[in-house]
Design a protein around this motif. Structure first.
Motif, PDB file in Angstrom:
ATOM      1  N   ALA A  73       0.821  -1.213   0.000  1.00  0.00           N
ATOM      2  CA  ALA A  73       0.000   0.000   0.000  1.00  0.00           C
ATOM      3  C   ALA A  73       0.856   1.265   0.000  1.00  0.00           C
ATOM      4  O   ALA A  73       1.069   1.881  -1.044  1.00  0.00           O
ATOM      5  CB  ALA A  73      -0.958   0.006   1.195  1.00  0.00           C
ATOM      6  N   THR A  74       1.382   1.616   1.159  1.00  0.00           N
ATOM      7  CA  THR A  74       1.949   2.950   1.322  1.00  0.00           C
ATOM      8  C   THR A  74       3.352   3.130   0.749  1.00  0.00           C
ATOM      9  O   THR A  74       3.722   4.236   0.357  1.00  0.00           O
ATOM     10  CB  THR A  74       2.048   3.318   2.819  1.00  0.00           C
ATOM     11  OG1 THR A  74       2.924   2.380   3.456  1.00  0.00           O
ATOM     12  CG2 THR A  74       0.696   3.281   3.482  1.00  0.00           C
ATOM     13  N   GLY A  75       4.144   2.078   0.778  1.00  0.00           N
ATOM     14  CA  GLY A  75       5.543   2.235   0.382  1.00  0.00           C
ATOM     15  C   GLY A  75       6.389   2.890   1.463  1.00  0.00           C
ATOM     16  O   GLY A  75       7.516   3.323   1.211  1.00  0.00           O
ATOM     17  N   SER A  76       5.874   2.932   2.688  1.00  0.00           N
ATOM     18  CA  SER A  76       6.633   3.518   3.798  1.00  0.00           C
ATOM     19  C   SER A  76       7.953   2.772   4.021  1.00  0.00           C
ATOM     20  O   SER A  76       8.899   3.316   4.578  1.00  0.00           O
ATOM     21  CB  SER A  76       5.788   3.489   5.077  1.00  0.00           C
ATOM     22  OG  SER A  76       6.435   4.129   6.134  1.00  0.00           O
ATOM     23  N   ASP A  77       7.998   1.526   3.538  1.00  0.00           N
ATOM     24  CA  ASP A  77       9.212   0.719   3.655  1.00  0.00           C
ATOM     25  C   ASP A  77      10.356   1.237   2.780  1.00  0.00           C
ATOM     26  O   ASP A  77      11.496   0.805   2.924  1.00  0.00           O
ATOM     27  CB  ASP A  77       8.904  -0.748   3.290  1.00  0.00           C
ATOM     28  CG  ASP A  77       7.896  -0.891   2.156  1.00  0.00           C
ATOM     29  OD1 ASP A  77       6.836  -0.248   2.203  1.00  0.00           O
ATOM     30  OD2 ASP A  77       8.186  -1.620   1.196  1.00  0.00           O
ATOM     31  N   PHE A  78      10.046   2.144   1.840  1.00  0.00           N
ATOM     32  CA  PHE A  78      11.103   2.593   0.918  1.00  0.00           C
ATOM     33  C   PHE A  78      11.087   4.115   0.799  1.00  0.00           C
ATOM     34  O   PHE A  78      11.438   4.666  -0.238  1.00  0.00           O
ATOM     35  CB  PHE A  78      10.874   1.927  -0.448  1.00  0.00           C
ATOM     36  CG  PHE A  78      12.092   1.803  -1.328  1.00  0.00           C
ATOM     37  CD1 PHE A  78      13.371   2.102  -0.880  1.00  0.00           C
ATOM     38  CD2 PHE A  78      11.946   1.344  -2.635  1.00  0.00           C
ATOM     39  CE1 PHE A  78      14.473   1.964  -1.716  1.00  0.00           C
ATOM     40  CE2 PHE A  78      13.043   1.203  -3.483  1.00  0.00           C
ATOM     41  CZ  PHE A  78      14.306   1.511  -3.022  1.00  0.00           C
ATOM     42  N   ASN A  79      10.651   4.792   1.881  1.00  0.00           N
ATOM     43  CA  ASN A  79      10.731   6.255   1.856  1.00  0.00           C
ATOM     44  C   ASN A  79      10.959   6.794   3.268  1.00  0.00           C
ATOM     45  O   ASN A  79      11.025   6.040   4.237  1.00  0.00           O
ATOM     46  CB  ASN A  79       9.504   6.888   1.177  1.00  0.00           C
ATOM     47  CG  ASN A  79       8.220   6.745   1.964  1.00  0.00           C
ATOM     48  OD1 ASN A  79       8.193   6.949   3.182  1.00  0.00           O
ATOM     49  ND2 ASN A  79       7.136   6.397   1.285  1.00  0.00           N
ATOM     50  N   SER A  80      11.033   8.107   3.359  1.00  0.00           N
ATOM     51  CA  SER A  80      11.432   8.726   4.623  1.00  0.00           C
ATOM     52  C   SER A  80      10.296   9.513   5.268  1.00  0.00           C
ATOM     53  O   SER A  80      10.538  10.375   6.098  1.00  0.00           O
ATOM     54  CB  SER A  80      12.599   9.680   4.365  1.00  0.00           C
ATOM     55  OG  SER A  80      12.168  10.676   3.456  1.00  0.00           O
ATOM     56  N   GLY A  81       9.068   9.196   4.869  1.00  0.00           N
ATOM     57  CA  GLY A  81       7.929   9.937   5.418  1.00  0.00           C
ATOM     58  C   GLY A  81       7.123   9.091   6.387  1.00  0.00           C
ATOM     59  O   GLY A  81       7.176   7.855   6.366  1.00  0.00           O
TER      60      GLY A  81
END
Ligand code: NZQ
Ligand code: ZN
Length: 396
Positions: A162-170
Protein backbone atom coordinates in the motif's frame (compact mmCIF):
# COMPACT_ATOMS: atom_id res chain seq x y z
CA UNK A 1 0.87 20.25 1.74
CA UNK A 2 4.30 19.88 3.20
CA UNK A 3 4.47 16.12 3.58
CA UNK A 4 4.51 15.02 -0.01
CA UNK A 5 6.31 18.13 -1.21
CA UNK A 6 9.04 17.56 1.33
CA UNK A 7 9.04 13.84 0.80
CA UNK A 8 9.81 14.46 -2.83
CA UNK A 9 11.90 17.58 -2.61
CA UNK A 10 14.02 17.04 0.47
CA UNK A 11 13.98 13.59 1.95
CA UNK A 12 13.87 11.44 -1.12
CA UNK A 13 14.32 13.74 -3.99
CA UNK A 14 15.78 17.15 -3.74
CA UNK A 15 14.92 19.50 -6.58
CA UNK A 16 17.45 22.27 -6.54
CA UNK A 17 16.91 24.69 -9.41
CA UNK A 18 13.58 23.95 -10.98
CA UNK A 19 13.01 24.85 -14.61
CA UNK A 20 9.83 23.92 -16.40
CA UNK A 21 10.29 20.99 -18.76
CA UNK A 22 13.80 20.34 -17.46
CA UNK A 23 14.90 17.69 -15.01
CA UNK A 24 16.77 19.03 -11.99
CA UNK A 25 16.99 16.71 -9.05
CA UNK A 26 19.05 14.97 -6.44
CA UNK A 27 17.87 11.48 -5.70
CA UNK A 28 19.05 9.88 -2.47
CA UNK A 29 17.26 6.83 -1.15
CA UNK A 30 19.65 4.83 1.02
CA UNK A 31 17.31 2.01 2.09
CA UNK A 32 18.54 -1.50 1.39
CA UNK A 33 15.73 -3.61 0.01
CA UNK A 34 15.63 -7.36 0.41
CA UNK A 35 12.70 -8.50 -1.67
CA UNK A 36 11.11 -11.81 -2.53
CA UNK A 37 9.19 -14.86 -1.43
CA UNK A 38 10.74 -16.26 1.74
CA UNK A 39 13.10 -13.37 2.54
CA UNK A 40 11.63 -13.04 6.03
CA UNK A 41 14.20 -15.71 6.92
CA UNK A 42 16.87 -12.99 6.64
CA UNK A 43 15.35 -10.80 9.35
CA UNK A 44 17.48 -12.00 12.26
CA UNK A 45 20.72 -11.67 10.30
CA UNK A 46 19.86 -8.11 9.29
CA UNK A 47 18.60 -7.21 12.76
CA UNK A 48 21.84 -8.45 14.34
CA UNK A 49 23.75 -5.96 12.20
CA UNK A 50 21.91 -2.92 13.60
CA UNK A 51 21.47 -3.71 17.29
CA UNK A 52 21.16 -6.18 20.15
CA UNK A 53 17.75 -5.29 21.51
CA UNK A 54 15.05 -4.23 19.05
CA UNK A 55 11.64 -2.83 19.91
CA UNK A 56 9.39 -4.84 17.59
CA UNK A 57 6.17 -3.03 16.73
CA UNK A 58 2.94 -4.55 15.43
CA UNK A 59 -0.58 -3.49 14.51
CA UNK A 60 -3.72 -4.42 16.38
CA UNK A 61 -4.24 -8.12 15.80
CA UNK A 62 -3.29 -9.55 12.40
CA UNK A 63 0.30 -10.50 13.29
CA UNK A 64 -0.87 -12.36 16.39
CA UNK A 65 -3.72 -14.10 14.58
CA UNK A 66 -1.53 -15.25 11.69
CA UNK A 67 1.26 -16.42 14.00
CA UNK A 68 3.69 -13.94 12.43
CA UNK A 69 4.58 -12.25 15.71
CA UNK A 70 5.49 -15.59 17.34
CA UNK A 71 7.60 -16.47 14.33
CA UNK A 72 9.42 -13.12 14.36
CA UNK A 73 10.08 -13.33 18.10
CA UNK A 74 11.44 -16.81 17.84
CA UNK A 75 13.69 -15.91 14.87
CA UNK A 76 15.14 -12.92 16.71
CA UNK A 77 15.49 -14.61 20.10
CA UNK A 78 17.17 -17.66 18.69
CA UNK A 79 19.78 -15.38 17.14
CA UNK A 80 20.64 -14.03 20.57
CA UNK A 81 18.70 -10.79 20.34
CA UNK A 82 16.71 -9.46 23.28
CA UNK A 83 13.20 -8.60 22.11
CA UNK A 84 10.70 -6.08 23.46
CA UNK A 85 7.31 -6.10 21.75
CA UNK A 86 4.75 -3.36 21.28
CA UNK A 87 1.33 -4.43 20.00
CA UNK A 88 -1.58 -2.18 19.09
CA UNK A 89 -0.60 0.42 16.51
CA UNK A 90 -3.94 1.43 15.02
CA UNK A 91 -4.72 2.30 11.38
CA UNK A 92 -4.11 6.04 10.96
CA UNK A 93 -1.57 5.85 13.79
CA UNK A 94 -1.81 8.39 16.58
CA UNK A 95 0.86 10.42 18.25
CA UNK A 96 0.05 9.11 21.72
CA UNK A 97 0.49 5.53 20.48
CA UNK A 98 4.01 6.42 19.30
CA UNK A 99 4.63 8.10 22.66
CA UNK A 100 3.64 4.90 24.48
CA UNK A 101 5.80 2.75 22.22
CA UNK A 102 8.74 5.12 22.69
CA UNK A 103 8.37 5.12 26.44
CA UNK A 104 8.40 1.29 26.45
CA UNK A 105 11.43 1.16 24.17
CA UNK A 106 13.29 3.79 26.17
CA UNK A 107 12.67 2.09 29.50
CA UNK A 108 13.70 -1.27 28.07
CA UNK A 109 16.91 0.15 26.61
CA UNK A 110 16.11 -0.75 23.00
CA UNK A 111 18.75 0.11 20.42
CA UNK A 112 16.78 -0.49 17.20
CA UNK A 113 13.17 -0.60 15.98
CA UNK A 114 11.57 -3.25 13.80
CA UNK A 115 8.12 -2.60 12.30
CA UNK A 116 6.09 -5.63 11.27
CA UNK A 117 2.83 -4.45 9.73
CA UNK A 118 1.15 -2.10 7.31
CA UNK A 119 1.95 1.54 6.67
CA UNK A 120 0.52 2.54 10.03
CA UNK A 121 2.96 0.37 11.97
CA UNK A 122 5.85 1.46 9.76
CA UNK A 123 5.00 5.16 10.15
CA UNK A 124 4.59 4.81 13.91
CA UNK A 125 7.97 3.06 14.05
CA UNK A 126 9.65 6.01 12.34
CA UNK A 127 8.47 8.50 14.96
CA UNK A 128 9.09 6.03 17.76
CA UNK A 129 12.69 5.60 16.62
CA UNK A 130 13.29 9.32 17.18
CA UNK A 131 11.30 9.61 20.42
CA UNK A 132 13.10 6.68 22.07
CA UNK A 133 16.36 8.58 21.70
CA UNK A 134 15.14 12.03 22.73
CA UNK A 135 12.23 11.33 25.09
CA UNK A 136 10.36 14.15 23.35
CA UNK A 137 6.68 13.93 22.37
CA UNK A 138 5.86 12.64 18.90
CA UNK A 139 3.58 15.54 18.02
CA UNK A 140 6.40 18.02 18.54
CA UNK A 141 8.33 16.29 15.75
CA UNK A 142 5.28 16.12 13.50
CA UNK A 143 4.59 19.82 13.95
CA UNK A 144 8.29 20.62 13.58
CA UNK A 145 8.82 22.13 17.02
CA UNK A 146 12.08 20.15 16.92
CA UNK A 147 14.01 18.76 13.98
CA UNK A 148 14.70 15.03 14.07
CA UNK A 149 18.36 14.98 15.01
CA UNK A 150 18.80 11.39 16.10
CA UNK A 151 16.84 8.20 15.64
CA UNK A 152 17.44 4.51 16.19
CA UNK A 153 18.02 2.38 13.09
CA UNK A 154 14.82 0.90 11.69
CA UNK A 155 14.00 -2.33 9.88
CA UNK A 156 10.67 -2.57 8.06
CA UNK A 157 8.81 -5.80 7.43
CA UNK A 158 5.71 -4.73 5.49
CA UNK A 159 2.68 -7.02 5.64
CA UNK A 160 0.48 -5.03 3.26
CA UNK A 161 1.13 -3.62 -0.21
CA UNK A 162 0.00 0.00 0.00
CA UNK A 163 1.95 2.95 1.32
CA UNK A 164 5.54 2.23 0.38
CA UNK A 165 6.63 3.52 3.80
CA UNK A 166 9.21 0.72 3.65
CA UNK A 167 11.10 2.59 0.92
CA UNK A 168 10.73 6.25 1.86
CA UNK A 169 11.43 8.73 4.62
CA UNK A 170 7.93 9.94 5.42
CA UNK A 171 5.46 9.09 8.15
CA UNK A 172 1.87 10.24 8.55
CA UNK A 173 0.63 10.68 12.12
CA UNK A 174 -2.77 11.69 13.50
CA UNK A 175 -3.57 13.78 16.54
CA UNK A 176 -7.08 12.60 17.28
CA UNK A 177 -7.81 15.29 19.87
CA UNK A 178 -6.97 18.05 17.42
CA UNK A 179 -8.40 16.16 14.40
CA UNK A 180 -5.19 16.78 12.52
CA UNK A 181 -3.15 14.38 10.39
CA UNK A 182 0.24 15.51 9.14
CA UNK A 183 3.33 14.11 7.58
CA UNK A 184 6.70 14.06 9.27
CA UNK A 185 9.86 13.40 7.34
CA UNK A 186 13.52 13.02 8.02
CA UNK A 187 16.44 11.41 6.24
CA UNK A 188 16.75 9.44 9.50
CA UNK A 189 13.35 7.85 8.80
CA UNK A 190 14.66 5.92 5.81
CA UNK A 191 14.68 2.33 7.00
CA UNK A 192 18.17 0.85 7.18
CA UNK A 193 16.77 -2.31 5.63
CA UNK A 194 13.33 -3.33 4.41
CA UNK A 195 12.58 -7.01 4.20
CA UNK A 196 9.69 -7.26 1.77
CA UNK A 197 8.27 -10.76 1.66
CA UNK A 198 5.06 -10.90 -0.40
CA UNK A 199 4.01 -14.07 1.44
CA UNK A 200 3.22 -11.90 4.47
CA UNK A 201 0.53 -10.09 2.49
CA UNK A 202 -1.45 -13.24 1.68
CA UNK A 203 -3.42 -12.92 4.94
CA UNK A 204 -4.79 -9.49 3.97
CA UNK A 205 -8.52 -9.57 3.38
CA UNK A 206 -10.15 -8.32 0.17
CA UNK A 207 -10.93 -4.83 1.45
CA UNK A 208 -7.48 -4.12 2.84
CA UNK A 209 -5.90 -5.51 -0.34
CA UNK A 210 -8.08 -3.36 -2.60
CA UNK A 211 -7.61 -0.16 -0.59
CA UNK A 212 -3.86 -0.74 -0.68
CA UNK A 213 -3.95 -1.20 -4.46
CA UNK A 214 -5.74 2.11 -4.91
CA UNK A 215 -3.17 3.84 -2.70
CA UNK A 216 -0.30 2.49 -4.80
CA UNK A 217 -1.86 3.79 -8.02
CA UNK A 218 -2.64 7.21 -6.59
CA UNK A 219 0.97 7.63 -5.41
CA UNK A 220 2.02 7.92 -9.04
CA UNK A 221 -1.22 9.28 -10.51
CA UNK A 222 -1.09 12.44 -8.40
CA UNK A 223 1.77 14.03 -10.32
CA UNK A 224 0.87 12.15 -13.54
CA UNK A 225 -2.47 13.97 -13.60
CA UNK A 226 -1.45 17.27 -12.09
CA UNK A 227 1.66 18.46 -13.85
CA UNK A 228 2.16 21.27 -16.32
CA UNK A 229 5.39 19.88 -17.69
CA UNK A 230 5.12 18.72 -21.27
CA UNK A 231 8.28 16.63 -21.09
CA UNK A 232 8.30 13.93 -18.45
CA UNK A 233 8.51 10.69 -20.45
CA UNK A 234 10.42 8.59 -17.92
CA UNK A 235 8.17 9.38 -14.94
CA UNK A 236 5.14 8.93 -17.21
CA UNK A 237 6.16 5.53 -18.54
CA UNK A 238 7.29 4.48 -15.08
CA UNK A 239 3.96 5.54 -13.56
CA UNK A 240 1.91 3.93 -16.30
CA UNK A 241 3.82 0.70 -15.67
CA UNK A 242 2.95 0.82 -11.98
CA UNK A 243 -0.74 1.61 -12.58
CA UNK A 244 -1.05 -1.10 -15.24
CA UNK A 245 0.63 -3.58 -12.92
CA UNK A 246 -1.88 -2.85 -10.16
CA UNK A 247 -4.81 -2.92 -12.59
CA UNK A 248 -3.71 -6.35 -13.80
CA UNK A 249 -2.66 -8.04 -10.55
CA UNK A 250 -5.01 -6.50 -7.99
CA UNK A 251 -8.07 -8.31 -9.40
CA UNK A 252 -6.07 -11.57 -9.33
CA UNK A 253 -5.14 -11.04 -5.66
CA UNK A 254 -8.77 -10.24 -4.89
CA UNK A 255 -9.93 -13.41 -6.64
CA UNK A 256 -7.38 -15.52 -4.78
CA UNK A 257 -5.61 -14.04 -1.79
CA UNK A 258 -2.96 -16.76 -1.98
CA UNK A 259 -1.99 -15.91 -5.56
CA UNK A 260 1.67 -15.33 -4.76
CA UNK A 261 2.50 -14.04 -8.24
CA UNK A 262 -0.13 -11.32 -7.86
CA UNK A 263 0.94 -10.56 -4.29
CA UNK A 264 4.55 -10.28 -5.43
CA UNK A 265 3.74 -7.78 -8.17
CA UNK A 266 1.64 -5.67 -5.79
CA UNK A 267 4.35 -5.67 -3.13
CA UNK A 268 6.94 -4.48 -5.62
CA UNK A 269 4.63 -1.83 -7.07
CA UNK A 270 3.95 -0.60 -3.54
CA UNK A 271 7.61 -0.33 -2.60
CA UNK A 272 8.60 1.44 -5.79
CA UNK A 273 5.68 3.86 -6.21
CA UNK A 274 6.57 6.36 -3.49
CA UNK A 275 10.30 5.69 -3.40
CA UNK A 276 11.15 8.89 -5.23
CA UNK A 277 12.01 7.37 -8.60
CA UNK A 278 8.67 7.14 -10.48
CA UNK A 279 7.65 10.72 -9.70
CA UNK A 280 11.21 12.03 -9.95
CA UNK A 281 11.65 14.73 -12.55
CA UNK A 282 7.93 15.41 -12.81
CA UNK A 283 6.72 18.29 -10.64
CA UNK A 284 3.24 18.32 -9.21
CA UNK A 285 1.43 18.19 -5.91
CA UNK A 286 -0.53 15.56 -4.00
CA UNK A 287 -4.04 16.98 -4.04
CA UNK A 288 -5.92 13.74 -3.40
CA UNK A 289 -3.64 12.89 -0.50
CA UNK A 290 -4.02 16.35 1.02
CA UNK A 291 -7.79 16.02 0.77
CA UNK A 292 -7.85 12.46 2.10
CA UNK A 293 -5.68 13.23 5.11
CA UNK A 294 -8.22 15.84 6.20
CA UNK A 295 -10.99 13.24 5.83
CA UNK A 296 -9.23 10.56 7.85
CA UNK A 297 -8.11 13.11 10.47
CA UNK A 298 -11.78 13.75 11.22
CA UNK A 299 -13.37 10.40 10.51
CA UNK A 300 -10.64 7.75 10.83
CA UNK A 301 -11.47 6.18 7.45
CA UNK A 302 -9.09 3.80 5.65
CA UNK A 303 -6.60 5.89 3.66
CA UNK A 304 -6.95 3.96 0.37
CA UNK A 305 -10.74 3.96 0.49
CA UNK A 306 -10.76 7.71 1.07
CA UNK A 307 -8.56 8.11 -2.02
CA UNK A 308 -10.92 5.87 -3.99
CA UNK A 309 -13.84 8.08 -2.97
CA UNK A 310 -12.02 11.20 -4.14
CA UNK A 311 -10.67 9.88 -7.43
CA UNK A 312 -13.69 10.24 -9.71
CA UNK A 313 -14.77 13.72 -8.54
CA UNK A 314 -11.18 14.97 -8.61
CA UNK A 315 -10.84 13.78 -12.21
CA UNK A 316 -13.43 16.41 -13.17
CA UNK A 317 -11.07 19.06 -11.82
CA UNK A 318 -8.11 17.58 -13.72
CA UNK A 319 -10.17 17.35 -16.90
CA UNK A 320 -10.90 21.05 -16.79
CA UNK A 321 -7.47 22.24 -15.68
CA UNK A 322 -4.99 19.66 -16.99
CA UNK A 323 -6.89 18.39 -20.05
CA UNK A 324 -3.89 16.79 -21.78
CA UNK A 325 -2.93 14.85 -18.70
CA UNK A 326 -6.52 13.78 -18.16
CA UNK A 327 -6.66 12.58 -21.75
CA UNK A 328 -3.48 10.53 -21.22
CA UNK A 329 -5.02 9.00 -18.11
CA UNK A 330 -8.27 7.93 -19.77
CA UNK A 331 -6.60 6.95 -23.03
CA UNK A 332 -3.54 5.10 -21.69
CA UNK A 333 -4.74 3.81 -18.36
CA UNK A 334 -8.34 3.92 -17.19
CA UNK A 335 -11.16 4.67 -19.61
CA UNK A 336 -13.74 3.91 -16.92
CA UNK A 337 -12.38 4.76 -13.44
CA UNK A 338 -15.78 4.46 -11.73
CA UNK A 339 -16.24 1.01 -13.28
CA UNK A 340 -12.76 -0.09 -12.21
CA UNK A 341 -13.32 1.07 -8.64
CA UNK A 342 -16.65 -0.75 -8.56
CA UNK A 343 -15.01 -3.94 -9.89
CA UNK A 344 -12.58 -3.96 -6.94
CA UNK A 345 -15.23 -3.06 -4.35
CA UNK A 346 -13.97 0.46 -3.83
CA UNK A 347 -17.01 2.42 -4.94
CA UNK A 348 -18.27 4.28 -1.90
CA UNK A 349 -20.22 7.29 -0.70
CA UNK A 350 -19.91 9.84 2.09
CA UNK A 351 -22.69 8.03 3.86
CA UNK A 352 -20.98 4.64 3.65
CA UNK A 353 -17.77 6.28 4.90
CA UNK A 354 -19.71 7.60 7.90
CA UNK A 355 -19.07 11.23 6.99
CA UNK A 356 -22.05 13.55 7.42
CA UNK A 357 -22.49 16.06 4.59
CA UNK A 358 -22.64 18.79 7.23
CA UNK A 359 -18.93 18.29 7.94
CA UNK A 360 -17.86 19.24 4.41
CA UNK A 361 -17.37 22.98 5.16
CA UNK A 362 -15.07 22.11 8.09
CA UNK A 363 -13.01 19.79 5.90
CA UNK A 364 -12.78 22.44 3.19
CA UNK A 365 -11.59 25.02 5.74
CA UNK A 366 -9.03 22.60 7.20
CA UNK A 367 -7.77 21.74 3.73
CA UNK A 368 -7.06 25.37 2.88
CA UNK A 369 -5.65 26.25 6.31
CA UNK A 370 -3.35 23.22 6.33
CA UNK A 371 -2.40 22.82 2.69
CA UNK A 372 -3.32 26.03 0.92
CA UNK A 373 -1.88 29.49 0.60
CA UNK A 374 -4.78 31.76 1.49
CA UNK A 375 -7.57 30.91 -0.93
CA UNK A 376 -5.19 29.25 -3.37
CA UNK A 377 -3.86 25.74 -3.62
CA UNK A 378 -0.25 25.91 -4.82
CA UNK A 379 0.24 23.97 -8.05
CA UNK A 380 -3.49 23.71 -8.75
CA UNK A 381 -4.80 26.57 -10.88
CA UNK A 382 -8.38 27.65 -10.19
CA UNK A 383 -8.71 25.12 -7.38
CA UNK A 384 -10.78 27.05 -4.86
CA UNK A 385 -13.08 26.25 -1.97
CA UNK A 386 -15.95 25.62 -4.37
CA UNK A 387 -13.98 22.90 -6.12
CA UNK A 388 -13.00 21.40 -2.77
CA UNK A 389 -16.61 21.43 -1.61
CA UNK A 390 -17.87 19.80 -4.80
CA UNK A 391 -15.20 17.11 -4.62
CA UNK A 392 -15.82 16.36 -0.94
CA UNK A 393 -19.54 16.11 -1.66
CA UNK A 394 -18.77 13.81 -4.59
CA UNK A 395 -21.33 15.61 -6.76
CA UNK A 396 -20.64 15.57 -10.49
O1 NZQ B 1 -3.56 -3.64 12.67
P1 NZQ B 1 -3.58 -5.03 12.10
O2 NZQ B 1 -4.31 -5.99 12.96
O3 NZQ B 1 -2.21 -5.49 11.70
O4 NZQ B 1 -4.48 -4.97 10.75
C1 NZQ B 1 -4.18 -4.11 9.67
C2 NZQ B 1 -5.17 -2.95 9.58
O5 NZQ B 1 -6.41 -3.28 10.11
C3 NZQ B 1 -4.44 -4.85 8.39
N1 NZQ B 1 -3.30 -5.66 7.92
C4 NZQ B 1 -2.05 -5.23 7.62
N2 NZQ B 1 -1.32 -6.27 7.20
C5 NZQ B 1 -2.12 -7.37 7.27
C6 NZQ B 1 -3.38 -6.98 7.73
N3 NZQ B 1 -4.40 -7.85 7.92
C7 NZQ B 1 -4.16 -9.15 7.63
N4 NZQ B 1 -2.96 -9.61 7.15
C8 NZQ B 1 -1.93 -8.74 6.97
N5 NZQ B 1 -0.78 -9.22 6.45
O6 NZQ B 1 -4.68 -3.82 7.44
C9 NZQ B 1 -5.35 -2.75 8.08
C10 NZQ B 1 -4.78 -1.44 7.57
O7 NZQ B 1 -3.42 -1.35 7.96
P2 NZQ B 1 -2.65 0.04 7.81
O8 NZQ B 1 -1.26 -0.19 8.20
O9 NZQ B 1 -3.42 1.10 8.50
O10 NZQ B 1 -2.79 0.31 6.23
P3 NZQ B 1 -1.88 1.09 5.24
O11 NZQ B 1 -0.66 0.33 4.90
O12 NZQ B 1 -2.76 1.49 4.14
O13 NZQ B 1 -1.39 2.40 6.04
C11 NZQ B 1 -2.20 3.53 6.14
C12 NZQ B 1 -1.49 4.66 6.84
O14 NZQ B 1 -0.31 5.06 6.12
C13 NZQ B 1 -0.39 6.47 5.79
C14 NZQ B 1 -1.87 6.69 5.71
O15 NZQ B 1 -2.21 8.06 5.76
C15 NZQ B 1 -2.37 5.90 6.90
O16 NZQ B 1 -2.18 6.60 8.09
N6 NZQ B 1 0.42 6.75 4.62
C16 NZQ B 1 1.76 6.69 4.74
C17 NZQ B 1 2.61 6.97 3.70
C18 NZQ B 1 4.07 6.89 3.83
N7 NZQ B 1 4.61 6.74 5.01
O17 NZQ B 1 4.80 6.99 2.85
C19 NZQ B 1 2.10 7.39 2.39
C20 NZQ B 1 0.66 7.10 2.19
O18 NZQ B 1 0.19 7.94 1.17
C21 NZQ B 1 -0.19 7.24 3.40
O19 NZQ B 1 -0.63 8.57 3.60
ZN1 ZN C 1 -1.21 7.12 0.00
Amino acid sequence: MVFYALLLKVATLSIGLYHKDMINLILHNPTKIIFGVGVLSQLATEASKIGKHPLVMYGKSSAKTSGLSDKVKSMLSSSGLKVTEFFGVEPNPRDDTCDRAASLGRQAGCDAVIAVGGGSVMDAAKLTSACIVSGKPTWDYVTRVYPVEKALPIIMVPTLAATGSDFNSGAVITNWTMKQKFGAYSPLFFPTVSIIDPVLTTTCNRNVTAWGGVDIMIHVLETYLGTNDAHCPIPDYFSEGIVKTVMKYLPLALADGNDIVARTQLSWASAVALSGMPNGGRPGGFLLHWMEHVMSAHFDIPHGLGLAYLLVPTLSYFKENFPERHYMFTNNLMPDPAGFLESIGCDTTLEKLGIPGSSVPTMVDDLFVQKGKGDEMPGYPSFDKKWAEKIYKGRF
